[in-house]
Design a protein around this motif. Structure first.
Motif, mmCIF file in Angstrom:
data_model
loop_
_atom_site.group_PDB
_atom_site.id
_atom_site.type_symbol
_atom_site.label_atom_id
_atom_site.label_comp_id
_atom_site.label_asym_id
_atom_site.label_seq_id
_atom_site.Cartn_x
_atom_site.Cartn_y
_atom_site.Cartn_z
ATOM 1 N N ALA A 72 0.830 -1.249 0.046
ATOM 2 C CA ALA A 72 0.062 0.022 0.163
ATOM 3 C C ALA A 72 0.705 1.244 -0.162
ATOM 4 N N ILE A 73 0.198 2.373 -0.775
ATOM 5 C CA ILE A 73 1.123 3.534 -0.586
ATOM 6 C C ILE A 73 0.681 4.322 0.862
ATOM 7 N N LYS A 74 1.207 4.680 1.506
ATOM 8 C CA LYS A 74 1.454 5.238 3.011
ATOM 9 C C LYS A 74 1.447 6.739 3.076
ATOM 10 N N VAL A 75 0.348 7.229 3.246
ATOM 11 C CA VAL A 75 0.231 8.652 3.481
ATOM 12 C C VAL A 75 1.494 9.326 4.604
ATOM 13 N N PRO A 76 2.320 9.934 4.437
ATOM 14 C CA PRO A 76 3.508 10.386 5.402
ATOM 15 C C PRO A 76 2.518 11.212 6.670
ATOM 16 N N ILE A 77 2.898 10.986 7.841
ATOM 17 C CA ILE A 77 2.117 11.413 8.789
ATOM 18 C C ILE A 77 1.926 12.901 8.685
ATOM 19 N N THR A 78 2.899 13.833 8.463
ATOM 20 C CA THR A 78 2.801 15.288 8.406
ATOM 21 C C THR A 78 2.118 15.892 6.783
ATOM 22 N N CYS A 79 1.679 14.827 5.980
ATOM 23 C CA CYS A 79 1.593 15.232 4.581
ATOM 24 C C CYS A 79 -0.029 15.800 4.663
ATOM 25 N N THR A 80 -0.385 16.623 4.129
ATOM 26 C CA THR A 80 -1.868 17.286 4.014
ATOM 27 C C THR A 80 -2.134 17.181 2.561
ATOM 28 N N PRO B 260 -3.935 0.435 -2.955
ATOM 29 C CA PRO B 260 -4.585 1.418 -1.968
ATOM 30 C C PRO B 260 -3.791 2.216 -1.568
ATOM 31 N N VAL B 261 -4.521 3.244 -1.028
ATOM 32 C CA VAL B 261 -3.655 4.254 -0.213
ATOM 33 C C VAL B 261 -4.350 4.162 1.257
ATOM 34 N N GLU B 262 -3.342 4.159 2.196
ATOM 35 C CA GLU B 262 -3.505 3.885 3.730
ATOM 36 C C GLU B 262 -2.899 5.108 4.511
ATOM 37 N N LYS B 263 -3.076 4.927 5.558
ATOM 38 C CA LYS B 263 -2.592 5.861 6.508
ATOM 39 C C LYS B 263 -1.393 5.159 7.115
ATOM 40 N N LYS B 264 -0.296 5.992 7.360
ATOM 41 C CA LYS B 264 0.764 5.250 7.725
ATOM 42 C C LYS B 264 1.056 4.981 9.440
#
Length: 213
Positions: free
Chosen positions: A49-57, A209-213
């Protein structure tokens, strides 16, 4: 080189290589290839999965044709460039767009907005003979089944031979290295829960899929 993901030592990416994409982000057209590097830890393959970086908006998708290098070369001429191509891959250049805009304003490097973990999803290896004319092939991307990017490599500002020649004048290219050749227009945001589907013509298709990190 089916496992270029493990074998390659570097990912060399090209920014602003499609005029319409440069315009949509308000960027001037480059007079020479704009290069940046991604670490190989950015790679993921289907099933991950693609993980959204924690600080990414604002995480954006960018679909690209990737060039897999087959042999070592430096200062390669444009006329010889395609001899160094082993094959291709479909790649996504995932970008923390808000961070990139911040860094651009400060004149700072793009490493953290372009090279984070999972920022380079790729398909399996595409043999060279599967794409006889890489300078005229469709690239497309959907988010949640809605078409977002639908372009063609014929619209590149700098051709693949030119890119290989230029890049090899700066960095020695080695077997398994990957060149990302830029993205057509239509880039946009994704968020956790979204599904990205992308392809090179009807030759290969991937889903991430895109997921939260």
């Amino acid at each position: 080189m089916a496992r270029f993901v493990e074998a390659g030592k570097k990912i060399v990416a090209v920014g602003r290589n499609y005029a319409e994409h440069a315009k949509e982000l308000g960027n001037a057209l480059p007079t020479e290839p704009l290069l940046f590097l991604k670490p190989t830890t950015a790679y993921i393959t289907e099933g991950q999965a693609i993980k959204v970086p924690i600080t990414c908006t604002s995480l954006h998708h960018e679909v690209e044709l990737g060039i897999v290098i087959g042999e070592k070369g430096a200062d390669i001429s444009e006329s010889d460039a395609m001899k160094y191509v082993l094959g291709y891959t479909l790649a996504l250049d995932m970008t923390d767009r808000a961070k990139q805009e911040e860094l651009k304003k400060k004149g700072q490097p793009w490493s953290v907005c372009k090279g984070f973990d999972t920022s380079c999803p790729v398909s399996s290896f595409i043999p060279k003979e599967k794409i006889p004319d890489p300078q005229n092939i469709r690239l497309w991307l959907k988010v949640n089944e809605e078409m977002k990017q639908d372009g063609n490599t014929k619209d590149m500002i700098f051709t693949i031979p030119h890119l290989i020649s230029f890049i090899s004048s700066k960095f020695t290219l080695e077997p398994g290295d990957l060149i990302l050749t830029g993205t057509p227009s239509g880039v946009g945001p994704v968020q956790a829960g979204d599904v990205i589907e992308a392809g090179v013509g009807d030759i290969i298709k991937v889903t991430f899929p895109v997921e939260k990190k």
